[in-house]
Design a protein around this motif. Structure first.
Motif: not given
Length: 68
Positions: A52-53, A55-58, A60-61, A64
């Protein structure tokens, strides 16, 4: 369609050595990461990221966390 001249595209697609290398790399990825289903997919620090990664929202964490 992506700004690559037709002659350059034809040159790339007719280079059997490079085609063989791409097939080898694809096989290596599929052997090392059996859950790899194609793009978008990410391997972070040698571990397959969750599916599910995309998208950048998924993503980025995950990045990091990997940098910690």
């Amino acid at each position: 369609a992506r700004g690559i001249p037709q002659a350059k595209t034809n040159q790339c697609l007719s280079d059997q050595k490079m085609i063989d290398k791409e097939v080898e790399l694809t096989n290596d990825v599929n052997n090392q990461y059996p859950s790899f289903q194609g793009t978008p997919a990410f391997v972070i620090n040698g571990t397959m990221a969750p599916q599910d990664v995309a998208s950048w929202a998924n993503l980025e964490p995950e990045l990091k966390d990997a940098l910690k």
